[in-house]
Design an enzyme around this catalytic site. Structure first.
Site, PDB file in Angstrom:
ATOM      1  N   ARG A  29     -25.356 -47.141 -11.291  1.00  0.00           N
ATOM      2  CA  ARG A  29     -23.923 -46.855 -11.184  1.00  0.00           C
ATOM      3  C   ARG A  29     -23.373 -46.538 -12.572  1.00  0.00           C
ATOM      4  NH1 ARG A  29     -22.818 -49.961 -14.715  1.00  0.00           N
ATOM      5  NH2 ARG A  29     -20.650 -49.533 -14.281  1.00  0.00           N
ATOM      6  N   GLY A  30     -22.057 -46.203 -12.604  1.00  0.00           N
ATOM      7  CA  GLY A  30     -21.461 -45.747 -13.854  1.00  0.00           C
ATOM      8  C   GLY A  30     -21.595 -44.227 -13.900  1.00  0.00           C
ATOM      9  N   ALA A  31     -20.484 -43.540 -14.177  1.00  0.00           N
ATOM     10  CA  ALA A  31     -20.456 -42.086 -13.978  1.00  0.00           C
ATOM     11  C   ALA A  31     -21.616 -41.328 -14.657  1.00  0.00           C
ATOM     12  CB  ALA A  31     -19.105 -41.540 -14.424  1.00  0.00           C
ATOM     13  N   ARG A  73     -21.474 -40.518  -3.613  1.00  0.00           N
ATOM     14  CA  ARG A  73     -20.224 -41.203  -3.987  1.00  0.00           C
ATOM     15  C   ARG A  73     -19.186 -40.128  -4.335  1.00  0.00           C
ATOM     16  NH1 ARG A  73     -20.687 -46.211  -7.995  1.00  0.00           N
ATOM     17  NH2 ARG A  73     -18.667 -46.685  -7.072  1.00  0.00           N
ATOM     18  N   ASP A  75     -14.216 -42.296 -14.671  1.00  0.00           N
ATOM     19  CA  ASP A  75     -15.063 -41.652 -13.662  1.00  0.00           C
ATOM     20  C   ASP A  75     -14.706 -40.193 -13.474  1.00  0.00           C
ATOM     21  OD1 ASP A  75     -15.245 -44.676 -12.942  1.00  0.00           O
ATOM     22  OD2 ASP A  75     -16.971 -43.642 -12.092  1.00  0.00           O
ATOM     23  N   ASN A  94     -10.620 -44.726 -13.055  1.00  0.00           N
ATOM     24  CA  ASN A  94     -11.653 -45.650 -13.535  1.00  0.00           C
ATOM     25  C   ASN A  94     -11.621 -46.870 -12.616  1.00  0.00           C
ATOM     26  OD1 ASN A  94     -13.749 -46.303 -15.468  1.00  0.00           O
ATOM     27  ND2 ASN A  94     -12.388 -47.875 -16.261  1.00  0.00           N
ATOM     28  N   LYS A  95     -12.509 -47.787 -12.867  1.00  0.00           N
ATOM     29  CA  LYS A  95     -12.661 -48.965 -12.013  1.00  0.00           C
ATOM     30  C   LYS A  95     -11.323 -49.647 -11.719  1.00  0.00           C
ATOM     31  CE  LYS A  95     -15.663 -50.059 -10.493  1.00  0.00           C
ATOM     32  NZ  LYS A  95     -16.021 -49.646  -9.109  1.00  0.00           N
TER      33      LYS A  95
HETATM   34  O1  MRU Z   1     -18.398 -48.335  -9.308  1.00  0.00           O
HETATM   35  P1  MRU Z   1     -19.043 -48.148 -10.644  1.00  0.00           P
HETATM   36  O2  MRU Z   1     -19.693 -49.379 -11.172  1.00  0.00           O
HETATM   37  O3  MRU Z   1     -19.952 -46.928 -10.665  1.00  0.00           O
HETATM   38  O4  MRU Z   1     -17.824 -47.816 -11.607  1.00  0.00           O
HETATM   39  C1  MRU Z   1     -18.062 -47.618 -12.963  1.00  0.00           C
HETATM   40  C2  MRU Z   1     -16.839 -47.393 -13.741  1.00  0.00           C
HETATM   41  O5  MRU Z   1     -15.741 -47.393 -13.245  1.00  0.00           O
HETATM   42  C3  MRU Z   1     -17.036 -47.075 -15.193  1.00  0.00           C
HETATM   43  O6  MRU Z   1     -15.992 -47.562 -15.971  1.00  0.00           O
HETATM   44  C4  MRU Z   1     -17.083 -45.543 -15.341  1.00  0.00           C
HETATM   45  O7  MRU Z   1     -18.022 -44.994 -14.474  1.00  0.00           O
HETATM   46  C5  MRU Z   1     -17.385 -45.122 -16.713  1.00  0.00           C
HETATM   47  S1  MRU Z   1     -19.073 -45.441 -17.092  1.00  0.00           S
HETATM   48  C6  MRU Z   1     -19.351 -44.896 -18.660  1.00  0.00           C
END
Ligand code: MRU
Length: 332
Positions: free
Chosen positions: A55-57, A89, A227, A237-238
């Site tokens: 996970r994470g963009a 996603r 994201d 973002n999250k």
């Molecule tokens: O749902 P996730 O864990 O994929 O969400 C991740 C985030 O919101 C991060 O802050 C974002 O992807 C930036 S990662 C460098």
């Protein structure tokens, strides 16, 4: 990133290609275990993105690139693979950016492994640049705050929001990081705190609801990832990011968003147009398989929120630090 695997400290990436397989850290198992999983079929790679094995963009983007690479090697229908992987996603722009990058390279007859490896490496190189620009902002004695995990796990290696911290720490600066736990999936507590611990960066995990308390008491800078960043600088973002940005403005705390150019989406005009992923009720009502909510209660689980550009002090990118009014430069 450093990780303790079977008692040995090793350098490891979040995702890579090895022996014909897309290989990655199963981030759902952290911080208890560093489990490595690998897949030979792009469909399982798409599922690993969906179920948040990775996970994470930017890591999602690199994983998608490797998934496309598998599809090409296995002789799968490339257009179908692109569709299936993009459906994993909806919010992270890097997913769509990476699949389109691979479609372009494959249409030019480029080597699939070479292309996907180049994509993943370019992400790491960009994060190093983000660290160099952002590291300059961190001064000795600073109290920083971050949310979710925008570290090496989220970006193949190094990180976006955590890159300036790694750089400043490497330069010998002394600072402290408030890490908000990030309900419901706890990426702050389980992933960011784990990364900072491996790096020896001073930090404390705080409950999400305490951010306002600590910002009022004195935070010098907030750095988060993103994201998707819309053409006007609004960004997703999250979930929990938006309230930190509003509180930062209230208390004059600089609020930075660290992200590579692949996270900017100029086809999305404003943040209102960003698709926000809704995930399952169980992520909220259960923790590690144990139900903690009364049976019969509903739960809502938006995975991201949207923060308007007016709350952003600057975007830390591989091209430098840009004010929201300057992001058209990214397009150029
Ligand atoms: O749902 P996730 O864990 O994929 O969400 C991740 C985030 O919101 C991060 O802050 C974002 O992807 C930036 S990662 C460098």
């Amino acid at each position: 990133m450093k990780a303790n695997i079977n008692g040995r400290t090793e350098d490891i990436r979040a995702v890579w290609f090895e022996d014909g397989k897309v290989t990655m850290i199963d981030q759902r198992e952290l911080p208890d275990k560093v489990t490595i999983v690998s897949f030979k079929d792009y469909r399982y790679v798409a599922e690993a993105i969906r179920n948040m094995t990775t996970r994470g963009a930017p890591s999602i983007g690199a994983t998608a690139a490797y998934g496309m690479c598998l599809a090409a090697i296995n002789g799968d229908d490339i257009e179908q693979a692109a569709k299936d992987i993009k459906a994993a996603r909806p919010t992270a722009n890097d997913l769509f950016y990476a699949v389109d990058y691979m479609l372009d390279d494959l249409s030019k007859g480029k080597d699939p492994i070479g292309s996907a490896d180049a994509y993943a490496q370019s992400m790491v190189d960009k994060c190093i640049k983000i660290g160099e620009y952002g590291g300059e902002l961190i001064k000795d004695g600073y109290r920083l705050m971050t949310h979710c995990n925008a570290g090496a796990l989220a970006t193949v290696d190094v990180g976006t929001a955590l890159a300036p911290m790694r750089k400043a720490h490497g330069d010998g600066k002394d600072f402290f990081v408030y890490v908000s736990e990030t309900r419901p999936r706890l990426q702050g507590m389980q992933l960011t705190a784990w990364e900072l611990l491996q790096e020896g960066i001073d930090h404390a995990i705080i409950p999400d609801g305490s951010s306002g308390h600590f910002i009022r008491k004195g935070v010098d800078m907030i750095i988060v990832g993103a994201d998707r960043i819309a053409a006007n600088g609004d960004f997703a973002n999250k979930i929990g990011t938006f309230e930190k940005a509003v509180l930062a403005k209230e208390f004059n705390v600089p609020f930075y968003v660290a992200a590579p150019i692949s996270t900017f989406d100029f086809n999305t005009k404003t943040g209102e147009d960003i698709v926000i992923e809704d995930r399952s009720e169980e992520e909220v009502t259960m923790v590690k398989g144990v139900r903690i909510a009364p049976i019969g209660c509903k739960a809502l689980n938006p995975s991201f929120d949207m923060t308007p550009a007016r709350y952003v002090t600057g975007f830390i990118t591989e091209k430098g630090i840009l004010k929201p009014s300057e992001i058209s430069k990214v397009r150029e």
